[in-house]
Write a protein that holds these residues in place. Structure first.
Motif, PDB file in Angstrom:
ATOM      1  N   ILE A  45       0.626  22.394  20.315  1.00 29.54           N
ATOM      2  CA  ILE A  45       1.119  21.949  21.630  1.00 29.54           C
ATOM      3  C   ILE A  45       1.298  23.153  22.554  1.00 29.54           C
ATOM      4  CG2 ILE A  45       3.156  20.938  22.775  1.00 29.54           C
ATOM      5  CD1 ILE A  45       3.120  18.786  20.576  1.00 29.54           C
ATOM      6  N   THR A  46       1.680  24.306  21.983  1.00 27.26           N
ATOM      7  CA  THR A  46       1.804  25.518  22.805  1.00 27.26           C
ATOM      8  C   THR A  46       0.454  25.857  23.454  1.00 27.26           C
ATOM      9  OG1 THR A  46       3.542  26.311  21.332  1.00 27.26           O
ATOM     10  CG2 THR A  46       2.525  27.952  22.781  1.00 27.26           C
ATOM     11  N   ALA A  47      -0.618  25.726  22.687  1.00 27.19           N
ATOM     12  CA  ALA A  47      -1.958  25.989  23.236  1.00 27.19           C
ATOM     13  C   ALA A  47      -2.301  24.966  24.323  1.00 27.19           C
ATOM     14  CB  ALA A  47      -3.004  25.946  22.127  1.00 27.19           C
ATOM     15  N   ASP A  48      -1.908  23.718  24.126  1.00 27.53           N
ATOM     16  CA  ASP A  48      -2.144  22.693  25.148  1.00 27.53           C
ATOM     17  C   ASP A  48      -1.386  23.022  26.431  1.00 27.53           C
ATOM     18  OD1 ASP A  48      -3.674  21.341  23.298  1.00 27.53           O
ATOM     19  OD2 ASP A  48      -2.141  19.825  22.848  1.00 27.53           O
ATOM     20  N   VAL A  49      -0.161  23.513  26.273  1.00 28.65           N
ATOM     21  CA  VAL A  49       0.636  23.915  27.438  1.00 28.65           C
ATOM     22  C   VAL A  49      -0.073  25.055  28.170  1.00 28.65           C
ATOM     23  CG1 VAL A  49       2.802  25.065  28.125  1.00 28.65           C
ATOM     24  CG2 VAL A  49       2.854  23.130  26.521  1.00 28.65           C
ATOM     25  N   ASN A  50      -0.547  26.020  27.406  1.00 26.82           N
ATOM     26  CA  ASN A  50      -1.227  27.170  28.007  1.00 26.82           C
ATOM     27  C   ASN A  50      -2.462  26.749  28.804  1.00 26.82           C
ATOM     28  OD1 ASN A  50      -1.482  30.009  28.402  1.00 26.82           O
ATOM     29  ND2 ASN A  50      -3.186  29.990  26.957  1.00 26.82           N
ATOM     30  N   ALA A  51      -3.080  25.671  28.362  1.00 29.10           N
ATOM     31  CA  ALA A  51      -4.306  25.207  29.029  1.00 29.10           C
ATOM     32  C   ALA A  51      -4.017  24.556  30.384  1.00 29.10           C
ATOM     33  CB  ALA A  51      -5.056  24.230  28.125  1.00 29.10           C
ATOM     34  N   VAL A  52      -2.765  24.146  30.616  1.00 31.40           N
ATOM     35  CA  VAL A  52      -2.483  23.464  31.888  1.00 31.40           C
ATOM     36  C   VAL A  52      -1.653  24.317  32.854  1.00 31.40           C
ATOM     37  CG1 VAL A  52      -2.686  21.159  30.876  1.00 31.40           C
ATOM     38  CG2 VAL A  52      -0.410  22.242  31.023  1.00 31.40           C
ATOM     39  N   THR A  53      -1.423  25.580  32.514  1.00 32.01           N
ATOM     40  CA  THR A  53      -0.675  26.439  33.438  1.00 32.01           C
ATOM     41  C   THR A  53      -1.225  27.861  33.391  1.00 32.01           C
ATOM     42  OG1 THR A  53       1.517  27.261  34.081  1.00 32.01           O
ATOM     43  CG2 THR A  53       1.151  26.960  31.724  1.00 32.01           C
ATOM     44  N   THR A  54      -1.093  28.543  34.532  1.00 34.08           N
ATOM     45  CA  THR A  54      -1.480  29.965  34.563  1.00 34.08           C
ATOM     46  C   THR A  54      -0.243  30.840  34.385  1.00 34.08           C
ATOM     47  OG1 THR A  54      -1.245  29.933  36.954  1.00 34.08           O
ATOM     48  CG2 THR A  54      -3.466  29.598  36.075  1.00 34.08           C
TER      49      THR A  54
ATOM     50  N   ASN B 118      10.918  33.200   8.696  1.00 34.63           N
ATOM     51  CA  ASN B 118       9.685  33.970   8.477  1.00 34.63           C
ATOM     52  C   ASN B 118       8.781  34.044   9.694  1.00 34.63           C
ATOM     53  OD1 ASN B 118      10.251  34.356   5.692  1.00 34.63           O
ATOM     54  ND2 ASN B 118       9.586  32.247   5.320  1.00 34.63           N
ATOM     55  N   PRO B 119       9.294  34.520  10.810  1.00 33.21           N
ATOM     56  CA  PRO B 119       8.438  34.534  12.005  1.00 33.21           C
ATOM     57  C   PRO B 119       7.153  35.317  11.797  1.00 33.21           C
ATOM     58  CG  PRO B 119      10.416  35.889  12.328  1.00 33.21           C
ATOM     59  CD  PRO B 119      10.623  35.103  11.074  1.00 33.21           C
ATOM     60  N   GLU B 120       7.204  36.361  10.934  1.00 35.67           N
ATOM     61  CA  GLU B 120       5.983  37.178  10.737  1.00 35.67           C
ATOM     62  C   GLU B 120       4.808  36.357  10.213  1.00 35.67           C
ATOM     63  OE1 GLU B 120       9.123  37.028   8.802  1.00 35.67           O
ATOM     64  OE2 GLU B 120       9.186  39.196   9.170  1.00 35.67           O
ATOM     65  N   ARG B 121       5.141  35.265   9.544  1.00 34.27           N
ATOM     66  CA  ARG B 121       4.089  34.427   8.978  1.00 34.27           C
ATOM     67  C   ARG B 121       3.382  33.580  10.042  1.00 34.27           C
ATOM     68  NH1 ARG B 121       5.449  29.766   4.600  1.00 34.27           N
ATOM     69  NH2 ARG B 121       3.451  28.694   4.736  1.00 34.27           N
ATOM     70  N   TRP B 122       4.012  33.384  11.180  1.00 30.65           N
ATOM     71  CA  TRP B 122       3.511  32.415  12.158  1.00 30.65           C
ATOM     72  C   TRP B 122       3.091  33.033  13.491  1.00 30.65           C
ATOM     73  CZ3 TRP B 122       2.533  28.074   9.832  1.00 30.65           C
ATOM     74  CH2 TRP B 122       3.300  27.717   8.718  1.00 30.65           C
ATOM     75  N   VAL B 123       3.434  34.297  13.715  1.00 32.98           N
ATOM     76  CA  VAL B 123       3.197  34.836  15.070  1.00 32.98           C
ATOM     77  C   VAL B 123       1.728  34.804  15.493  1.00 32.98           C
ATOM     78  CG1 VAL B 123       5.283  36.241  15.333  1.00 32.98           C
ATOM     79  CG2 VAL B 123       3.269  37.230  14.200  1.00 32.98           C
ATOM     80  N   ASP B 124       0.812  34.997  14.552  1.00 34.27           N
ATOM     81  CA  ASP B 124      -0.611  34.985  14.947  1.00 34.27           C
ATOM     82  C   ASP B 124      -1.012  33.657  15.589  1.00 34.27           C
ATOM     83  OD1 ASP B 124      -1.376  37.604  14.264  1.00 34.27           O
ATOM     84  OD2 ASP B 124      -1.499  37.055  12.151  1.00 34.27           O
ATOM     85  N   ASP B 125      -0.444  32.577  15.089  1.00 38.55           N
ATOM     86  CA  ASP B 125      -0.762  31.264  15.670  1.00 38.55           C
ATOM     87  C   ASP B 125      -0.319  31.184  17.133  1.00 38.55           C
ATOM     88  OD1 ASP B 125      -1.657  30.595  13.183  1.00 38.55           O
ATOM     89  OD2 ASP B 125      -0.047  29.182  12.717  1.00 38.55           O
ATOM     90  N   TYR B 126       0.831  31.803  17.428  1.00 38.87           N
ATOM     91  CA  TYR B 126       1.338  31.749  18.811  1.00 38.87           C
ATOM     92  C   TYR B 126       0.619  32.750  19.709  1.00 38.87           C
ATOM     93  CZ  TYR B 126       4.450  28.379  16.974  1.00 38.87           C
ATOM     94  OH  TYR B 126       4.926  27.234  16.390  1.00 38.87           O
ATOM     95  N   ILE B 127       0.136  33.817  19.130  1.00 41.30           N
ATOM     96  CA  ILE B 127      -0.695  34.755  19.895  1.00 41.30           C
ATOM     97  C   ILE B 127      -1.976  34.029  20.299  1.00 41.30           C
ATOM     98  CG2 ILE B 127      -2.029  36.900  19.789  1.00 41.30           C
ATOM     99  CD1 ILE B 127       0.143  37.965  17.804  1.00 41.30           C
ATOM    100  N   LYS B 128      -2.587  33.367  19.335  1.00 44.82           N
ATOM    101  CA  LYS B 128      -3.821  32.597  19.615  1.00 44.82           C
ATOM    102  C   LYS B 128      -3.565  31.484  20.620  1.00 44.82           C
ATOM    103  CE  LYS B 128      -6.174  33.019  15.198  1.00 44.82           C
ATOM    104  NZ  LYS B 128      -5.271  32.640  14.087  1.00 44.82           N
ATOM    105  N   ALA B 129      -2.390  30.908  20.565  1.00 45.80           N
ATOM    106  CA  ALA B 129      -2.056  29.802  21.472  1.00 45.80           C
ATOM    107  C   ALA B 129      -1.850  30.269  22.910  1.00 45.80           C
ATOM    108  CB  ALA B 129      -0.809  29.080  20.972  1.00 45.80           C
ATOM    109  N   GLY B 130      -1.749  31.587  23.115  1.00 49.79           N
ATOM    110  CA  GLY B 130      -1.672  32.100  24.485  1.00 49.79           C
ATOM    111  C   GLY B 130      -0.323  32.659  24.912  1.00 49.79           C
TER     112      GLY B 130
END
Ligand code: DX5
Ligand code: ZN
Length: 220
Positions: free
Chosen positions: A51-60, A71-83
């Protein structure tokens, strides 16, 4: 000393069934604040990287991602990719906040750390150099619509004087219970950025509310 206040509406308070429309209703926002909750670090669930990636797609606008997860270290790459533009994680959720900050910097992401209201700021002051933002929680993380905790402004004042005396480039952001009646005190304590969920999306005109909050946050 400070420039224009940064207003970051939290989409946690938006209507998820019409998230895109709600995001379009806050054109005056500086950032979009994205609250990620895992049902473990906090007793609530929100949404994830998809959903974060979807949000990124509708706003600049920059995405200010706030990870309330284990364990944020395990998930940060997904949020980097999401924008994500900036990623803020909780110091209570990781064993090595400095290593994670360095990793985020290496990926071009502004690293931020946050603390629960009961967690003192002092042990983290020596590590400020590694961060671009500190998020002071002025409610217990997990839910929108809670009352502002004025005692958390002591943390803001401590951070303001450290950051200024060491001439650091670190944004002080505050999150929880920010409204027309509390934002002035947060500004006086030395905040740079303000998250507001229910105050913005609960208003009849969310964009007018963002502008009103920015006006009230202008430092005197
Ligand atoms: C709380 C979240 C906040 C929340 C703020 O755990 O981190 O960002 O959405 O909501 P309000 O502004 O309603 O307190
Ligand atoms: Zn938040």
């Amino acid at each position: 000393m400070s420039n224009k206040p940064i207003i970051a509406p939290s989409i946690l308070a938006a209507n998820f069934a019409r998230l895109g429309e709600d995001i379009q209703r806050v054109q005056s926002a500086d950032w979009i604040h994205v609250d990620i909750m895992d049902g473990h670090f906090v007793p609530n669930l929100s949404f994830g990287a998809g959903i974060t990636a979807d949000v990124n797609a509708v706003t600049t606008k920059p995405l200010d991602v706030h990870l309330m997860i284990e364990n944020p270290e395990r998930w940060v790459d997904d949020y980097i990719k999401a924008g994500a533009t900036g990623i803020t994680f909780h110091v209570e959720a990781t064993d090595d906040h400095v290593a994670l900050a360095k990793y985020l910097r290496s990926k071009g992401i502004r690293p931020g750390f946050s603390l629960r209201p009961k967690t003192p700021i002092e042990p983290y002051l020596p590590d400020l150099e590694h961060f671009g933002l500190v998020l002071v929680m002025s409610v217990e993380p997990g839910f929108g619509g809670q009352s502002f905790m004025p005692d958390q402004l002591d943390k803001v004042r401590t951070l303001r004087s450290e950051i200024d005396s060491r001439n650091l480039d670190v944004i002080i952001e505050i999150d929880g219970g920010i409204s027309e009646s509390t934002i002035g005190a947060a500004a006086d304590a030395g905040c740079d950025a303000y998250v507001a969920g229910s105050a913005v999306f609960g208003a009849e005109d969310p964009d007018a509310e963002v502008r009103k909050l920015a006006e009230l946050a202008r430092r005197r």
